[in-house]
Design a protein around this motif. Structure first.
Motif, PDB file in Angstrom:
ATOM      1  N   PHE A  29      94.908 -31.577  -0.386  1.00  0.00           N
ATOM      2  CA  PHE A  29      94.758 -30.268   0.258  1.00  0.00           C
ATOM      3  C   PHE A  29      93.618 -30.266   1.278  1.00  0.00           C
ATOM      4  O   PHE A  29      92.979 -29.247   1.507  1.00  0.00           O
ATOM      5  N   LEU A  30      93.377 -31.439   1.867  1.00  0.00           N
ATOM      6  CA  LEU A  30      92.381 -31.567   2.934  1.00  0.00           C
ATOM      7  C   LEU A  30      93.111 -31.699   4.263  1.00  0.00           C
ATOM      8  O   LEU A  30      94.249 -32.171   4.315  1.00  0.00           O
ATOM      9  N   ALA A  31      92.444 -31.297   5.328  1.00  0.00           N
ATOM     10  CA  ALA A  31      93.036 -31.465   6.663  1.00  0.00           C
ATOM     11  C   ALA A  31      93.183 -32.956   6.960  1.00  0.00           C
ATOM     12  O   ALA A  31      92.357 -33.764   6.525  1.00  0.00           O
ATOM     13  N   TYR A  32      94.235 -33.301   7.686  1.00  0.00           N
ATOM     14  CA  TYR A  32      94.438 -34.707   8.055  1.00  0.00           C
ATOM     15  C   TYR A  32      93.222 -35.248   8.799  1.00  0.00           C
ATOM     16  O   TYR A  32      92.799 -36.379   8.563  1.00  0.00           O
ATOM     17  N   THR A  33      92.636 -34.438   9.690  1.00  0.00           N
ATOM     18  CA  THR A  33      91.479 -34.913  10.453  1.00  0.00           C
ATOM     19  C   THR A  33      90.296 -35.224   9.525  1.00  0.00           C
ATOM     20  O   THR A  33      89.542 -36.164   9.768  1.00  0.00           O
ATOM     21  N   THR A  34      90.147 -34.448   8.460  1.00  0.00           N
ATOM     22  CA  THR A  34      89.083 -34.706   7.482  1.00  0.00           C
ATOM     23  C   THR A  34      89.346 -36.027   6.767  1.00  0.00           C
ATOM     24  O   THR A  34      88.461 -36.885   6.661  1.00  0.00           O
ATOM     25  N   THR A  35      90.573 -36.197   6.290  1.00  0.00           N
ATOM     26  CA  THR A  35      90.938 -37.438   5.596  1.00  0.00           C
ATOM     27  C   THR A  35      90.781 -38.632   6.526  1.00  0.00           C
ATOM     28  O   THR A  35      90.215 -39.657   6.143  1.00  0.00           O
ATOM     29  N   ASN A  36      91.250 -38.499   7.749  1.00  0.00           N
ATOM     30  CA  ASN A  36      91.119 -39.579   8.719  1.00  0.00           C
ATOM     31  C   ASN A  36      89.654 -39.927   8.953  1.00  0.00           C
ATOM     32  O   ASN A  36      89.286 -41.102   9.023  1.00  0.00           O
ATOM     33  N   GLY A  37      88.819 -38.917   9.036  1.00  0.00           N
ATOM     34  CA  GLY A  37      87.384 -39.160   9.200  1.00  0.00           C
ATOM     35  C   GLY A  37      86.806 -39.931   8.024  1.00  0.00           C
ATOM     36  O   GLY A  37      86.014 -40.861   8.205  1.00  0.00           O
ATOM     37  N   HIS A  38      87.214 -39.567   6.809  1.00  0.00           N
ATOM     38  CA  HIS A  38      86.725 -40.262   5.613  1.00  0.00           C
ATOM     39  C   HIS A  38      87.176 -41.717   5.605  1.00  0.00           C
ATOM     40  O   HIS A  38      86.425 -42.604   5.195  1.00  0.00           O
ATOM     41  N   PHE A  39      88.402 -41.967   6.072  1.00  0.00           N
ATOM     42  CA  PHE A  39      88.909 -43.333   6.147  1.00  0.00           C
ATOM     43  C   PHE A  39      88.184 -44.136   7.232  1.00  0.00           C
ATOM     44  O   PHE A  39      88.173 -45.354   7.182  1.00  0.00           O
ATOM     45  N   ASN A  40      87.583 -43.436   8.176  1.00  0.00           N
ATOM     46  CA  ASN A  40      86.907 -44.115   9.285  1.00  0.00           C
ATOM     47  C   ASN A  40      85.386 -44.070   9.189  1.00  0.00           C
ATOM     48  O   ASN A  40      84.694 -44.279  10.180  1.00  0.00           O
ATOM     49  N   GLY A  41      84.872 -43.790   7.999  1.00  0.00           N
ATOM     50  CA  GLY A  41      83.440 -43.926   7.790  1.00  0.00           C
ATOM     51  C   GLY A  41      82.620 -42.659   7.745  1.00  0.00           C
ATOM     52  O   GLY A  41      81.396 -42.729   7.611  1.00  0.00           O
ATOM     53  N   TYR A  42      83.250 -41.500   7.858  1.00  0.00           N
ATOM     54  CA  TYR A  42      82.487 -40.260   7.734  1.00  0.00           C
ATOM     55  C   TYR A  42      82.198 -39.999   6.254  1.00  0.00           C
ATOM     56  O   TYR A  42      83.020 -40.319   5.387  1.00  0.00           O
ATOM     57  N   PRO A  43      81.053 -39.399   5.948  1.00  0.00           N
ATOM     58  CA  PRO A  43      80.688 -39.171   4.547  1.00  0.00           C
ATOM     59  C   PRO A  43      81.664 -38.246   3.819  1.00  0.00           C
ATOM     60  O   PRO A  43      82.226 -37.328   4.407  1.00  0.00           O
ATOM     61  N   VAL A  44      81.847 -38.517   2.522  1.00  0.00           N
ATOM     62  CA  VAL A  44      82.719 -37.745   1.647  1.00  0.00           C
ATOM     63  C   VAL A  44      81.829 -36.990   0.659  1.00  0.00           C
ATOM     64  O   VAL A  44      80.960 -37.579   0.023  1.00  0.00           O
ATOM     65  N   THR A  45      82.041 -35.680   0.547  1.00  0.00           N
ATOM     66  CA  THR A  45      81.269 -34.888  -0.414  1.00  0.00           C
ATOM     67  C   THR A  45      81.753 -35.180  -1.832  1.00  0.00           C
ATOM     68  O   THR A  45      82.854 -35.714  -2.030  1.00  0.00           O
ATOM     69  N   THR A  46      80.964 -34.797  -2.811  1.00  0.00           N
ATOM     70  CA  THR A  46      81.342 -34.976  -4.215  1.00  0.00           C
ATOM     71  C   THR A  46      82.665 -34.271  -4.502  1.00  0.00           C
ATOM     72  O   THR A  46      83.550 -34.834  -5.142  1.00  0.00           O
ATOM     73  N   ASP A  47      82.805 -33.052  -4.022  1.00  0.00           N
ATOM     74  CA  ASP A  47      84.045 -32.295  -4.252  1.00  0.00           C
ATOM     75  C   ASP A  47      85.264 -33.031  -3.700  1.00  0.00           C
ATOM     76  O   ASP A  47      86.297 -33.128  -4.359  1.00  0.00           O
ATOM     77  N   ASN A  48      85.144 -33.549  -2.479  1.00  0.00           N
ATOM     78  CA  ASN A  48      86.272 -34.267  -1.876  1.00  0.00           C
ATOM     79  C   ASN A  48      86.517 -35.598  -2.576  1.00  0.00           C
ATOM     80  O   ASN A  48      87.672 -36.025  -2.719  1.00  0.00           O
ATOM     81  N   ALA A  49      85.462 -36.255  -3.037  1.00  0.00           N
ATOM     82  CA  ALA A  49      85.630 -37.507  -3.784  1.00  0.00           C
ATOM     83  C   ALA A  49      86.434 -37.260  -5.062  1.00  0.00           C
ATOM     84  O   ALA A  49      87.307 -38.053  -5.409  1.00  0.00           O
ATOM     85  N   VAL A  50      86.161 -36.144  -5.722  1.00  0.00           N
ATOM     86  CA  VAL A  50      86.918 -35.790  -6.926  1.00  0.00           C
ATOM     87  C   VAL A  50      88.382 -35.544  -6.565  1.00  0.00           C
ATOM     88  O   VAL A  50      89.288 -35.985  -7.284  1.00  0.00           O
ATOM     89  N   LEU A  51      88.643 -34.877  -5.437  1.00  0.00           N
ATOM     90  CA  LEU A  51      90.026 -34.657  -4.988  1.00  0.00           C
ATOM     91  C   LEU A  51      90.738 -35.983  -4.738  1.00  0.00           C
ATOM     92  O   LEU A  51      91.892 -36.155  -5.140  1.00  0.00           O
ATOM     93  N   TYR A  52      90.061 -36.915  -4.082  1.00  0.00           N
ATOM     94  CA  TYR A  52      90.651 -38.237  -3.839  1.00  0.00           C
ATOM     95  C   TYR A  52      90.912 -38.949  -5.161  1.00  0.00           C
ATOM     96  O   TYR A  52      91.953 -39.578  -5.350  1.00  0.00           O
ATOM     97  N   ASN A  53      89.970 -38.857  -6.067  1.00  0.00           N
ATOM     98  CA  ASN A  53      90.121 -39.515  -7.362  1.00  0.00           C
ATOM     99  C   ASN A  53      91.357 -39.004  -8.089  1.00  0.00           C
ATOM    100  O   ASN A  53      92.129 -39.786  -8.638  1.00  0.00           O
TER     101      ASN A  53
END
Length: 174
Positions: A29-53
């Motif tokens: 439930f994250l924006a594609y641009t947010t996910t793409n940023g995380h895949f390209n080295g932008y920091p991931v917050t704890t909340d988003n890390a839990v979502l990925y997990n």
């Protein structure tokens, strides 16, 4: 809110599951641009890390997140995990659910009634799978317990000294 770089573990988890970044964005439930940023080295917050997990349900990713984002509590082998109570609770609940699923699927209760000499190789493998899930759950439970005790100024050993008389009274230990 704390954050970390997860690009390498996210790429590996995506590769292992065969999911695209767009599919991952939908599952989290994250924006594609947010996910793409995380895949390209932008920091991931704890909340988003839990979502990925949750989205990946991948042990390697869970371990990386727990080490990097949850870690400052030393473990037996010197590994570290952080003491973020909310994240610890979320991971513990996830691990408990996974252990219960493995327990039911592999009929662990029945296997535990078998004598060691009668165990088949499949039953041994099932016990190992359950033990791995149980160890994950225990890691997060112990981390959460130590965090709670730290918050009230109590050590784990102090808690054990307090509980041992009760456990003896209940005949749970000698």
């Amino acid at each position: 809110m704390k954050s970390m770089i997860l690009s390498k573990p996210l790429k590996k988890a995506a590769h292992d599951t065969g999911l695209t970044q767009k599919e991952i964005a939908k599952k989290t439930f994250l924006a594609y641009t947010t996910t793409n940023g995380h895949f390209n080295g932008y920091p991931v917050t704890t909340d988003n890390a839990v979502l990925y997990n949750v989205a990946f349900n991948n042990h390697d990713l869970a371990f990386t997140i727990s080490q990097e984002m949850l870690g400052l509590m030393g473990l037996v082998d010197g590994c570290q995990i952080k003491k973020d109570a909310l994240a610890l609770n979320a991971f513990q609940r996830r691990e408990a659910k996974q252990r219960k699923e493995v327990e039911a699927e592999r009929e662990i209760a029945c296997i535990l009634g078998t004598t060691v000499s009668e165990l088949t190789e499949k039953q041994k493998a099932d016990l190992l799978c359950h033990s791995v899930e149980f160890a994950d759950e225990i890691l997060f439970e112990m981390s959460q317990l130590c965090r709670e005790l730290e918050m009230i100024g109590m050590s784990f050993m102090d808690l054990m000294k307090q509980k041992i008389p009760y456990w003896k009274q209940q005949n749970w230990i000698e």
